[in-house]
Write an enzyme that holds these catalytic residues in place. Structure first.
Site, PDB file in Angstrom:
ATOM      1  N   HIS A   1      28.191  11.223 103.141  1.00  0.00           N
ATOM      2  CA  HIS A   1      28.283  11.145 101.633  1.00  0.00           C
ATOM      3  C   HIS A   1      28.970   9.710 101.297  1.00  0.00           C
ATOM      4  CE1 HIS A   1      28.762  15.626 101.806  1.00  0.00           C
ATOM      5  NE2 HIS A   1      27.361  15.224 101.404  1.00  0.00           N
TER       6      HIS A   1
ATOM      7  N   LYS B   1      24.787  28.353  98.722  1.00  0.00           N
ATOM      8  CA  LYS B   1      25.877  28.176  99.527  1.00  0.00           C
ATOM      9  C   LYS B   1      26.999  28.932  99.471  1.00  0.00           C
ATOM     10  CE  LYS B   1      24.025  23.809 100.789  1.00  0.00           C
ATOM     11  NZ  LYS B   1      24.239  22.136 100.908  1.00  0.00           N
TER      12      LYS B   1
ATOM     13  N   ARG C   1      18.485  12.903 105.827  1.00  0.00           N
ATOM     14  CA  ARG C   1      19.292  12.813 107.274  1.00  0.00           C
ATOM     15  C   ARG C   1      17.916  12.607 108.109  1.00  0.00           C
ATOM     16  NH1 ARG C   1      23.551  16.773 105.821  1.00  0.00           N
ATOM     17  NH2 ARG C   1      21.877  17.467 104.623  1.00  0.00           N
TER      18      ARG C   1
ATOM     19  N   SER D   1      28.399  18.516 106.030  1.00  0.00           N
ATOM     20  CA  SER D   1      29.655  19.473 105.569  1.00  0.00           C
ATOM     21  C   SER D   1      29.629  20.723 106.219  1.00  0.00           C
ATOM     22  CB  SER D   1      29.459  19.608 103.936  1.00  0.00           C
ATOM     23  OG  SER D   1      29.436  18.496 103.327  1.00  0.00           O
TER      24      SER D   1
HETATM   25  P1  ADP Z   1      23.614  19.965  98.166  1.00  0.00           P
HETATM   26  O1  ADP Z   1      24.309  21.219  98.219  1.00  0.00           O
HETATM   27  O2  ADP Z   1      23.224  19.411  97.001  1.00  0.00           O
HETATM   28  O3  ADP Z   1      22.411  19.537  99.215  1.00  0.00           O
HETATM   29  P2  ADP Z   1      25.331  18.286  99.926  1.00  0.00           P
HETATM   30  O4  ADP Z   1      26.800  17.990  99.637  1.00  0.00           O
HETATM   31  O5  ADP Z   1      25.103  19.175 101.119  1.00  0.00           O
HETATM   32  O6  ADP Z   1      24.690  18.982  98.514  1.00  0.00           O
HETATM   33  O7  ADP Z   1      24.491  16.790  99.832  1.00  0.00           O
HETATM   34  C1  ADP Z   1      24.439  15.975  98.811  1.00  0.00           C
HETATM   35  C2  ADP Z   1      23.280  15.063  99.356  1.00  0.00           C
HETATM   36  O8  ADP Z   1      23.795  14.154 100.318  1.00  0.00           O
HETATM   37  C3  ADP Z   1      22.071  15.715  99.741  1.00  0.00           C
HETATM   38  O9  ADP Z   1      20.848  14.720  99.352  1.00  0.00           O
HETATM   39  C4  ADP Z   1      22.173  15.698 101.250  1.00  0.00           C
HETATM   40  O10 ADP Z   1      20.890  15.476 102.068  1.00  0.00           O
HETATM   41  C5  ADP Z   1      22.971  14.203 101.343  1.00  0.00           C
HETATM   42  N1  ADP Z   1      23.857  14.190 102.708  1.00  0.00           N
HETATM   43  C6  ADP Z   1      24.765  15.065 103.181  1.00  0.00           C
HETATM   44  N2  ADP Z   1      25.283  14.612 104.310  1.00  0.00           N
HETATM   45  C7  ADP Z   1      24.526  13.316 104.490  1.00  0.00           C
HETATM   46  C8  ADP Z   1      25.041  12.330 105.421  1.00  0.00           C
HETATM   47  N3  ADP Z   1      25.552  12.764 106.516  1.00  0.00           N
HETATM   48  N4  ADP Z   1      23.965  11.269 105.274  1.00  0.00           N
HETATM   49  C9  ADP Z   1      23.617  11.299 104.206  1.00  0.00           C
HETATM   50  N5  ADP Z   1      23.105  11.966 103.438  1.00  0.00           N
HETATM   51  C10 ADP Z   1      23.948  13.202 103.385  1.00  0.00           C
END
Ligand code: ADP
Length: 163
Positions: free
Chosen positions: A19, A43, A92, A130
């Site tokens: 992130h 989630k 990703r 995450s």
């Molecule tokens: P959500 O629950 O809305 O999917 P996340 O916190 O899991 O929220 O992810 C927020 C955004 O960041 C999403 O678009 C996800 O695909 C992206 N994301 C999560 N991890 C990574 C990473 N390692 N690299 C790039 N983007 C990521």
């Protein structure tokens, strides 16, 4: 740089270096980036919203044009309050694509004019999520390379190492 605000919404449970990589690059493209944290009904969150907010704020404190907020209503309503027109999301792997496309098209139909921009992470963060970080921490593994120090400490509080 034109005056443009981009909103990066997500559950960030917890914020990872993936992130942060994306946010750091976005902070050079937009005059203002708002990281907007919310609960994702699909989630089960490990950290409550307030703690996710605090962890992200601490991890992002060195970026002066990045702000961290929480919201609990519909994303397009939040975006309208902020008078923003750009949403950022991360892509990703192909596995992210279907869900992200559905979300982007639905958000644009609810809020015409709203654009979702996709960014890809640095190669080494492509497999980082995450959920994986939480699983590794739960099983006593070292997550130091994947999350900022404040998050590593918070995970250690949740899952104290035995022995
Ligand atoms: P959500 O629950 O809305 O999917 P996340 O916190 O899991 O929220 O992810 C927020 C955004 O960041 C999403 O678009 C996800 O695909 C992206 N994301 C999560 N991890 C990574 C990473 N390692 N690299 C790039 N983007 C990521």
């Amino acid at each position: 740089m034109p005056e443009l605000t981009a909103i990066y919404p997500g559950s960030l449970d917890p914020i990872t270096n993936g992130h942060i990589d994306l946010i750091s690059r976005a902070s050079e493209m937009f005059s203002h980036v708002i990281v907007a944290i919310t609960d994702n009904r699909k989630k089960d969150h490990l950290f409550p919203l307030e703690q996710r907010h605090r962890l992200a704020r601490e991890a992002l404190s060195k970026w002066k044009n990045v702000e961290v907020e929480t919201f609990s209503d519909l994303l397009v309503h939040y975006v309208a309050r902020k008078k923003a027109k750009i949403l950022l999301r991360g892509l990703r792997a192909v596995s992210d694509f279907e869900y992200e496309l559905q979300l982007a098209l639905m958000n644009r139909s609810l809020h015409p004019g709203l654009e979702t921009l996709f960014m890809t992470p640095k190669d080494s963060y492509t497999y980082l999520s995450s959920s994986l970080v939480k699983e590794i921490a739960r099983l006593g593994g070292d997550v130091g390379a994947f999350v900022p120090a404040v998050v590593e400490a918070a995970l250690r509080d949740k899952f104290p190492r035995k022995g």
